[in-house]
Design an enzyme around this catalytic site. Sequence first.
Site, PDB file in Angstrom:
ATOM      1  N   SER A  15      -4.509   1.338  -6.958  1.00  0.00           N
ATOM      2  CA  SER A  15      -4.455   2.688  -7.518  1.00  0.00           C
ATOM      3  C   SER A  15      -3.079   2.979  -8.082  1.00  0.00           C
ATOM      4  O   SER A  15      -2.085   2.366  -7.703  1.00  0.00           O
ATOM      5  CB  SER A  15      -4.771   3.718  -6.434  1.00  0.00           C
ATOM      6  OG  SER A  15      -6.042   3.513  -5.888  1.00  0.00           O
ATOM      7  N   ARG A  16      -3.059   3.933  -8.984  1.00  0.00           N
ATOM      8  CA  ARG A  16      -1.793   4.553  -9.334  1.00  0.00           C
ATOM      9  C   ARG A  16      -1.517   5.637  -8.293  1.00  0.00           C
ATOM     10  O   ARG A  16      -2.410   6.043  -7.559  1.00  0.00           O
ATOM     11  CB  ARG A  16      -1.858   5.141 -10.744  1.00  0.00           C
ATOM     12  CG  ARG A  16      -2.047   4.068 -11.830  1.00  0.00           C
ATOM     13  CD  ARG A  16      -1.805   4.648 -13.187  1.00  0.00           C
ATOM     14  NE  ARG A  16      -2.046   3.684 -14.251  1.00  0.00           N
ATOM     15  CZ  ARG A  16      -1.165   2.790 -14.693  1.00  0.00           C
ATOM     16  NH1 ARG A  16       0.032   2.727 -14.127  1.00  0.00           N
ATOM     17  NH2 ARG A  16      -1.470   1.966 -15.673  1.00  0.00           N
ATOM     18  N   THR A  24       0.741   0.702  -6.078  1.00  0.00           N
ATOM     19  CA  THR A  24       0.905  -0.718  -6.397  1.00  0.00           C
ATOM     20  C   THR A  24       0.749  -0.969  -7.887  1.00  0.00           C
ATOM     21  O   THR A  24       1.492  -1.759  -8.479  1.00  0.00           O
ATOM     22  CB  THR A  24      -0.107  -1.553  -5.598  1.00  0.00           C
ATOM     23  OG1 THR A  24       0.162  -1.417  -4.208  1.00  0.00           O
ATOM     24  CG2 THR A  24      -0.020  -3.032  -5.966  1.00  0.00           C
ATOM     25  N   THR A  26      -0.054  11.168  -4.677  1.00  0.00           N
ATOM     26  CA  THR A  26       1.009  12.101  -4.281  1.00  0.00           C
ATOM     27  C   THR A  26       2.310  11.368  -3.950  1.00  0.00           C
ATOM     28  O   THR A  26       3.295  12.004  -3.602  1.00  0.00           O
ATOM     29  CB  THR A  26       0.575  12.923  -3.049  1.00  0.00           C
ATOM     30  OG1 THR A  26       0.234  12.012  -1.985  1.00  0.00           O
ATOM     31  CG2 THR A  26      -0.650  13.768  -3.369  1.00  0.00           C
ATOM     32  N   SER A  27       2.325  10.046  -4.071  1.00  0.00           N
ATOM     33  CA  SER A  27       3.496   9.253  -3.701  1.00  0.00           C
ATOM     34  C   SER A  27       4.357   8.955  -4.934  1.00  0.00           C
ATOM     35  O   SER A  27       3.927   9.182  -6.066  1.00  0.00           O
ATOM     36  CB  SER A  27       3.054   7.945  -3.043  1.00  0.00           C
ATOM     37  OG  SER A  27       2.442   7.101  -4.005  1.00  0.00           O
ATOM     38  N   GLY A  79       1.457   6.602   2.419  1.00  0.00           N
ATOM     39  CA  GLY A  79       2.277   7.566   3.143  1.00  0.00           C
ATOM     40  C   GLY A  79       3.661   7.061   3.484  1.00  0.00           C
ATOM     41  O   GLY A  79       4.508   7.838   3.923  1.00  0.00           O
ATOM     42  N   ASP A 112      -6.065  14.931   0.574  1.00  0.00           N
ATOM     43  CA  ASP A 112      -6.215  13.527   0.975  1.00  0.00           C
ATOM     44  C   ASP A 112      -6.849  13.495   2.364  1.00  0.00           C
ATOM     45  O   ASP A 112      -6.214  13.113   3.343  1.00  0.00           O
ATOM     46  CB  ASP A 112      -4.852  12.835   0.974  1.00  0.00           C
ATOM     47  CG  ASP A 112      -4.980  11.318   0.916  1.00  0.00           C
ATOM     48  OD1 ASP A 112      -6.115  10.825   0.765  1.00  0.00           O
ATOM     49  OD2 ASP A 112      -3.951  10.628   1.035  1.00  0.00           O
TER      50      ASP A 112
END
Length: 502
Positions: free
Chosen positions: A199-200, A208, A203-204, A173, A261
């Site tokens: 994770s890929r 990483t 929604t961002s 977030g 989410d």
Amino acid sequence: MLRLKRIGISTGRENVAFLSRACPTYRAAAFEGQGKVEVLAGSKRLVATLDLVDDPAILPPDCLGLSEETFARFGQVEGSDTRLDHPHPPKSREGLHAKIAGRELDEACFRAIIDDIAHHRYSKVEVAAFLVACGSFMTTAETLALTRAMADAGEGLHWPDAPVVVDKHCIGGIPGNRTSMIVVPIVAAHGLPMPKTSSRAITSPAGTADTMEVLANVEVDLNRMREIVAEAKGCLVWGGHVKLSPADDVLISVERPLNIDTREQMVASILSKKKAAGSTHLVIDMPVGPSAKVRSAEDAARLRKLFEYVGDAIGLTLRVTISDGSQPVGRGIGPVLEARDVMAVLENRADAPPDLRERSLALAGRILEFDPALRGGAGMARARELLDSGAALRQMHRIMELQGPPPRVATLGSLSREVVADHDGRVMSIDCYRLARIARLAGAPFDPGAGIDLLRKVGDPVQAGEPLYRIHAEREVEFRFACGLAAEASGYTVNGNGKEPL
């Protein structure tokens, strides 16, 4: 029998089969009502959504087509004899309907549903129905049951020679909060094993894994992951490729377009991956701020208790840290820009973002204190020593070398525009959600060079006409989308004089 044909169409995580409407063997209309077929070849069976084809140049009448991903899952060579059958309903269908009806499910029901999701027996519509139903009503006991089911659905990692295996996760977030890429080499340089699966982005503008892929390959299999951790004590790889908690990857692929989410799904997703990765000790970073995922101290307390309850129940030693989520971390939003910030911190450069550096040190210090050999309170000092001495940088280079080079050279998007202040003042606040939306419209993370370069942070003075941030994009259309949204509202509030946000 039909001849198997590979169709060059990507359908993601959904199995899709293609049948000619003129097929002489099977009447296409017989399958249209269900919308699904079961594909069989020898002992191989696969349930797929059925699409009909009218053009024989795409699919001859005597062939059955499978999309790229479905063909790979089926594991048969092109030209193989295949046949079709009406699909048997997934065994968990009754449990799915019960959840949609608002009833509480036991662990056996969750295990059956997750097994069917992991084996692609549900369509995206059915997975979406499950996610919405869970988001509408889910008890703490159900969250625990879902976590256990997801952790046990795929392969698992075990580290018999390491009594303490550490990890960290930020619930997200906050754009630019790429602390894992600094924490892992610090902790690995100390000697604690940290097999970081990431994770890929859902929604961002970057996850990483997306940012690490600017620097190194992140798609390694389980055996290679074990070898890297054995040699370097750490790794930074994409969790989806190593098939830990594979149902979570299917759920994420549906959550992304729906922007779902929920708190319970978040806890199950994070902790199932950590349990499957063999972690014994975990630090959760929970940013709290007005535009973060967690926006109040009350919400943070409830989420913290849920993490602790589920973590304790599945055998994880877990600590939750509350951090500042009032503004983006670092200066970059988007894979290339975030990778730049990470390397600036690891290289101890004078222009390294101080907030990213200090957050990373604080988290690394908490993780290092899981080491019984460190005295209480010594973790932060040890983390700073490893970063300042260059040991963390050397460890990062070793991890990058072992994971291999990135799949492509990623450079900053050549299209750029500065968003400027329209009056003098001081930056009072930055809307993290707004900036994340602008960066995603610019193309991040799918174009790694797209994103936002922050030129002012909260508290900085600014004069009219001076830049607040710079938008970067690689494609003209996405560049226009991002600039258009920024022109409507930049996400920055300058001064506290009652003016509307710029």
